[in-house]
Design an enzyme around this catalytic site. Sequence first.
Site, short mmCIF file in Angstrom:
data_model
loop_
_atom_site.label_atom_id
_atom_site.label_comp_id
_atom_site.label_asym_id
_atom_site.label_seq_id
_atom_site.Cartn_x
_atom_site.Cartn_y
_atom_site.Cartn_z
N ASP A 548 -6.32 0.75 4.37
CA ASP A 548 -5.25 0.29 3.13
C ASP A 548 -6.02 -0.82 2.78
O ASP A 548 -6.78 -1.43 2.88
CB ASP A 548 -3.87 -0.01 3.94
CG ASP A 548 -3.05 -0.26 3.07
OD1 ASP A 548 -3.06 -0.08 1.66
OD2 ASP A 548 -1.92 -1.13 3.35
N GLU A 551 -9.00 -2.25 -2.13
CA GLU A 551 -9.45 -2.48 -3.45
C GLU A 551 -10.32 -3.38 -3.79
O GLU A 551 -11.23 -3.22 -4.82
CB GLU A 551 -8.13 -2.81 -4.60
CG GLU A 551 -6.98 -1.84 -4.48
CD GLU A 551 -6.24 -1.61 -3.37
OE1 GLU A 551 -6.26 -2.64 -2.44
OE2 GLU A 551 -5.48 -0.57 -3.06
N ASP A 628 2.69 1.88 -3.32
CA ASP A 628 3.84 1.28 -3.22
C ASP A 628 4.67 1.59 -4.20
O ASP A 628 5.17 0.92 -5.18
CB ASP A 628 3.87 -0.05 -3.07
CG ASP A 628 2.88 -0.62 -1.65
OD1 ASP A 628 2.59 0.23 -1.07
OD2 ASP A 628 2.68 -1.83 -1.79
C1 NOJ Z 1 0.26 -1.65 1.51
C2 NOJ Z 1 0.58 -0.23 1.51
O1 NOJ Z 1 0.66 0.14 0.22
C3 NOJ Z 1 1.78 0.10 2.46
O2 NOJ Z 1 1.72 1.34 2.71
C4 NOJ Z 1 1.80 -0.49 3.77
O3 NOJ Z 1 2.97 -0.22 4.34
C5 NOJ Z 1 1.57 -1.97 3.62
N1 NOJ Z 1 0.47 -2.32 2.77
C6 NOJ Z 1 1.42 -2.69 4.96
O4 NOJ Z 1 0.26 -2.27 5.58
#
Ligand code: NOJ
Length: 979
Positions: A548, A551, A628
């Site tokens: 995650d 970017e 998200d």
């Molecule tokens: C951002 C991610 O997009 C999300 O899915 C994740 O739960 C959070 N980071 C925490 O790791």
Amino acid sequence: MRSLNVSPTRWVGLFALLCALLALITPAVSVKKENFKTCDQSGFCKRNRAYADTASTTSNFQSPYKLDSTSVKLEKGVLTATVLKSLSPSENVRLPLTVSFLESGVARVTMDEEKRQKGEIELRHGSKARKERYNEAEKWAIVGGTKVSTGAAVHEADDSATRVAYGPESKFEAVVTHSPFGLEFKRDGETQIKFNDRGFLNMEHWRPKVDKPKPAEGEENKEPAGEDESTWWEESFGGNTDSKPRGPESVALDISFPGYSHVFGAAEHTGPLSLKETRGGDGKYDDPYRLHNSDVFEYEMDSPMTLYGSIPFMQAQKKDSTVGVFWLSAAETWIDITKSSSSANPLSLGVGSQTTTTSHWISESGLLDVFVFLGPKPQDVIGAYGELTGYSQLPQQFAIAYHQCRWNYVTDEDVKDVDRKFDKHNIPYDVIWLDIEYTDEKKYFTWDPLTFPNPLDMQKQLDDHERKLVYIIDPHIKNTGNYPIIDEMKSKDLAVHNKDDSIYEGWCWPGSSHWVDAFNPKAKEWWKTLFKYASFKGTAKNSWLWNDMNEPSVFNGPETTMPKDNLHYGGWEHRDIHNVNGLTFVNATYDALLARDKEEERHNVRPFILTRSFYSGSQRMGAMWTGDNQAVWSHLEASIPMVLSMNIAGFPFAGADVGGFFGNPSSELLTRWYQVGTFYPFFRGHAHIDTRRREPYLLDDPYKKIITQALRLRYSLLPAWYTAFHEASTTGAPILRPNYYVHPGDEKGFAIDDQFYLGSTGLLAKPVTAEGATSTEVYFADDEKYYDYFDFWTYQGPGKHAVSAPLDTIPLFMQGGNIIPRRDRPRRSSGLMRYDPFTLVVAVGKDGDAQGTLYLDDGESFDFQQGAFIHRRFSFDGRAGSLASVDLADAGAASSKAAKEYLKSMENVRVERVVVVGAPASWEGKTEVDVSEEVGGKAKSEGVRKAALEWHAAEGGKAAWAVVRNPAVRIGAGWKLQF
Ligand code: NOJ
């Protein structure tokens, strides 16, 4: 007037209640737009838009780019020449050009800057950055298809143009015009794509900064009007200043598609599949589509704003023709889209009119490097792009089943409890996920000793039902004491540097952090050591990965990412490589997982990784999701075009957080989301840490029951999904297919992006995404029958049909002419279905026939590369009244040890049911079919046996159907049913 006597404290209470109610009905979240640049706030974007405006509005505008006719050469499939950018009558900038004609029929155009190639420039601020234009994007993105074709030949050349015939049977032609410089690509004599037709080509060449004398006090600044230099040498945004040691260096080009009214691609954005115009006006965007991988918190719908990943690949569509371009730049890129119409018939309403779509590509730095695809079919374009950037990985079987995630399952006991509850409620799932809270204070490769004291026990319980664990590892490494991993990363100098070439520090989940530089081969080697079972103790063989924030997301960085003047391995500025950064990180993790299992002699197990950030090529390593999103209906609706857009971009293993990440979905929304999610190639429920728990078993009936049905539908269709994934992994074909892809001649369907086909199965889904809806409208593009998947109600295409869709219904249809493989026995996980029997559903087409395929392997290892797989074609011949299974595997493929073992293990796996939908009326009264089987490609000696047939007459709008009960033919062998 009668007033209500309310005390002040009651007012406060009522006000608080009102606020709470309002918070429930209005989503409390929306993107902070001011954190992200508009084109106007991005120096190079603004300059290039202004350049385009000048070129468009100045009469007699002359593009300053000319090709030096004496420099043109075509040798071994590559045309080379020098383009001269005229600065004044006596001064030119030399820009080396190549046009390579590849064996696949693709043409590749590159343009560089001679001075920078030779390193004859000076960097400001004593920068240690590289002097060349970034030329390594291909190192990360391209894996094949670049062999040049020696067949390409100049067939006409003079001082004004050079014409090269190339491609299949030399049907393609590239016309290089010399003055001004431009390129035209033709197929069968007709122009399909034009470069610099509008004169927007702009390669900002290197120049020294000339300090102008400051105006004396009281004197006005009398600079002559000219180019806007205000963002050439420094640029500030949101309190950060970019030092730009090389000054302005953008590269931009207009690419026109004459006669093409639709363009698709340029993922990832939230808007419709068919891209909108971007230069303002009704229903159009004001800003270009932006590609600058970013952690866009609470992103908005229907927007050209950038998101987490970038695929600079665009397809243009007109009736029966698809062409495309791939703009290989890892730098921030903006794309303006405009359309101009020249309709001969004003009443044609766009259909059949002559629309030309122009795309204007603007990148901050790097080479000009563009691949041109001339189709003519969507698959020709997507397949050729896939040959270059790699086809999507064939995932393990579990990875295409259902994943249960939330931020966070808080203890190992919590994970075990969720696992047990799925079983208790008979709901299938394959994978449970751990978000960042499992770590010891956000130190990756550690477990929180209080909450996860027994991770191996937890993984053992999951493994008992062939379930897996996915845990998260992000690229930011906590900058803290007593953490050997950070000490090692620092001492070995494996992190990204800042512009002064010392270690870069920023903020993310752990607080102060450093970022592993996955461009550095030594960092990649080091990364491998961290995933070993012996290093990250507590991880087991059923654990896989989530990457995650790659970017990368930097909470205190410009636009929530790294400063552009940061330095990576090899001296490349972050500006040059930003969009490929996420890919390099996943690449390192992929290699680390291969290394992890190699040590354990499991070297042939396929890694699974989910990534948030991506670039062209990331599809080779795993799955992506759309980040998200929010628990609101508009996000559910937008997820379909978003996932479709990834599917036509060579990265089909895509999905959105089921239920919405932020906020609490209503039971209805969650139920509809599972129905949509059932059709995401990557199918995962996920939720933010502040949301209420929402595992499917927590809902009341009917919601729980309906969600369970949706999950069971996914599990039962896993053979069809796996076959579609296999096709994607060998041809690049999308798994979810929009209407234009399946029916490229149907102009009316080009913009449809709320329904889709699943692989080559003929299954067409139109899931409901509107609150309270009990019906929807579905569009059938072709003259074919479409059967309702569940009750065999029959529709005739082409045309639109209203269909009933109450909450317990997913509108799902079988296009006549297809055979769909399923496994109907409900199980807890997909691993437990390995030896289950199959059901084949034959949807008889208008010509009385049907076809289908099935691909099957162990769902886990790379043994399929040794021929350890089953690949069958099923053919139903209406006139002959037969259904046959024939082998699609290459002769000899099954000779390896692995193949033999696999086929042996599948020997007893049978077909337990054949359902024929649209069965001929002549079958009425039949009670048996003849079954003949082959062994080793020959008819079995026992001869023909019988199996029972049940025939059901057509009823109302429902098709007649028949069932063959237990034909008991082997799934991996040849056989024939004679009706
Ligand atoms: C951002 C991610 O997009 C999300 O899915 C994740 O739960 C959070 N980071 C925490 O790791």
